[in-house]
Enzyme design. Structure first.
Site, PDB file in Angstrom:
ATOM      1  CD  GLU A 101      -1.762  -8.022  -0.531  1.00  0.00           C
ATOM      2  OE1 GLU A 101      -2.241  -8.939  -1.235  1.00  0.00           O
ATOM      3  OE2 GLU A 101      -2.409  -7.022  -0.192  1.00  0.00           O
ATOM      4  CG  ASP A 103      -1.383  -5.045   1.982  1.00  0.00           C
ATOM      5  OD1 ASP A 103      -0.783  -5.302   0.944  1.00  0.00           O
ATOM      6  OD2 ASP A 103      -2.392  -5.671   2.376  1.00  0.00           O
ATOM      7  CD  GLU A 105      -4.881  -1.427   0.947  1.00  0.00           C
ATOM      8  OE1 GLU A 105      -5.266  -1.658  -0.201  1.00  0.00           O
ATOM      9  OE2 GLU A 105      -5.450  -1.876   1.961  1.00  0.00           O
TER      10      GLU A 105
END
Ligand SMILES: *[C@@H]1O[C@H](CO)[C@@H](O)[C@H](O)[C@H]1NC(C)=O
Ligand SMILES: *[C@@H]1O[C@H](CO)[C@@H](O)[C@H](O)[C@H]1NC(C)=O
Length: 291
Positions: A101, A103, A105
């Site tokens: 993953e 990311d 955010e």
């Protein structure tokens, strides 16, 4: 006459179709809503997606395709005003316990105070590699460019074309790297007031709802995952796999300078410096050359 015009048109289409990474920016064609459809809206046009959070639900979308290596680009306009407790996410992820993953955010804050740009990377299920930044611009006053670029040698997070973080491939030294699993692109907005703003101290003010984030110009110029064969195909050094060209194996001197400026002035958390959290033993990649 007709034929003369037809030939160049076919040539143009032929070369576009044979470029594996050619994708026109069209969010509606390449993504679909996977959560909270009543809290999402498409438009204006077919390249704009609004995700909404209210007390009933958040919402999210995912790409139809999976990718391995390339560049994945999205323009995002974050929730304006009091966004404390909300998180807007934009990330790549594979599935399963040993998932990869990458990311971005965005942690909201109370009115007029800075957002946190939170980054992380999981490899074969292992994360805990957060780095955080304050934006050097107002991320709510218009659309800004968040791009994840990754290839067999490094992952780079870009904000408005400035690199902010690099994660290099040290798989040969037993450190995880996302190079064997296709990943989809996900976007979402959700209620994270149990951790997001000052570690959960600041709760969402629902009188400010609905919270709305805008996404547009999703452009995956990336290798399409077709199962296990893609592990070698997408990493092969061919002209079509532009991400494997030596120019992308390390940041240029000027890009390194830009990243140093961001990190010196806007970085607020680095897991590699958090000795307390890791009982003195920060993860092994922290002692390797990071860029
Ligand atoms: C977004 O940033 C990436 C990485 O720098 C760049 O390649 C791309 O052209 C940018 N896109 C837009 C629409 O500015
Ligand atoms: C919110 O903004 C304040 C003031 O700048 C800052 O101290 C705090 O760390 C911010 N919190 C988050 C979650 O960004």
């Amino acid at each position: 006459m007709g034929r003369l015009f037809l030939v160049p048109i076919l040539l143009v289409f032929g070369s576009i179709l044979s470029d594996p990474s050619y994708v026109e920016a069209n969010i509606v064609k390449s993504m679909y809503i996977n959560w909270g459809s009543q809290n999402s809206a498409i438009g204006p046009g077919s390249d704009n997606l609004q995700l909404i959070l209210d007390q009933s639900s958040g919402s999210g979308a995912q790409s139809k395709r999976q990718f391995l290596f390339g560049s994945v680009e999205m323009l995002i306009k974050l929730v304006p005003g009091n966004s404390a407790g909300t998180v807007t996410a934009y990330y790549l992820s594979s599935k399963g316990d040993r998932h990869d993953e990458i990311d971005f955010e965005f942690l909201g804050n109370v009115s007029g105070q800075p957002y946190i740009i939170h980054t992380n990377i999981y490899t074969q299920g292992v994360g805990s590699r957060e780095q955080q930044f304050h934006p050097w611009f107002d991320p709510t006053n218009g659309y800004h460019n968040y791009t994840i670029h990754w290839n067999p040698t490094e992952v780079v997070w870009y904000v408005d074309s400035l690199p902010i973080r690099v994660f290099r491939n040290y798989a040969s030294e037993g450190i995880g790297y996302p190079n064997e699993q296709g990943m989809r692109v996900y976007t979402s907005i959700w209620d994270a007031d149990n951790w997001a703003t000052r570690g959960g101290l600041v709760k969402i003010d629902w009188t400010c709802a609905p919270f709305r984030a805008g996404f547009q110009s999703f452009r995956p110029r990336a290798c399409k995952w077709n199962g296990q064969v893609s592990i070698t195909q997408c990493a092969a050094q061919t002209a079509a796999n532009w991400w494997t060209s030596p120019a992308y194996s390390q940041l240029s001197y000027s890009k390194l300078g830009q990243m140093t400026w961001v990190r010196d002035n806007y970085m607020i958390y680095d897991y590699c410096k958090d000795y307390k959290r890791f009982n003195g033993q920060v993860p092994p990649e922290c002692s390797k050359p990071q860029f």
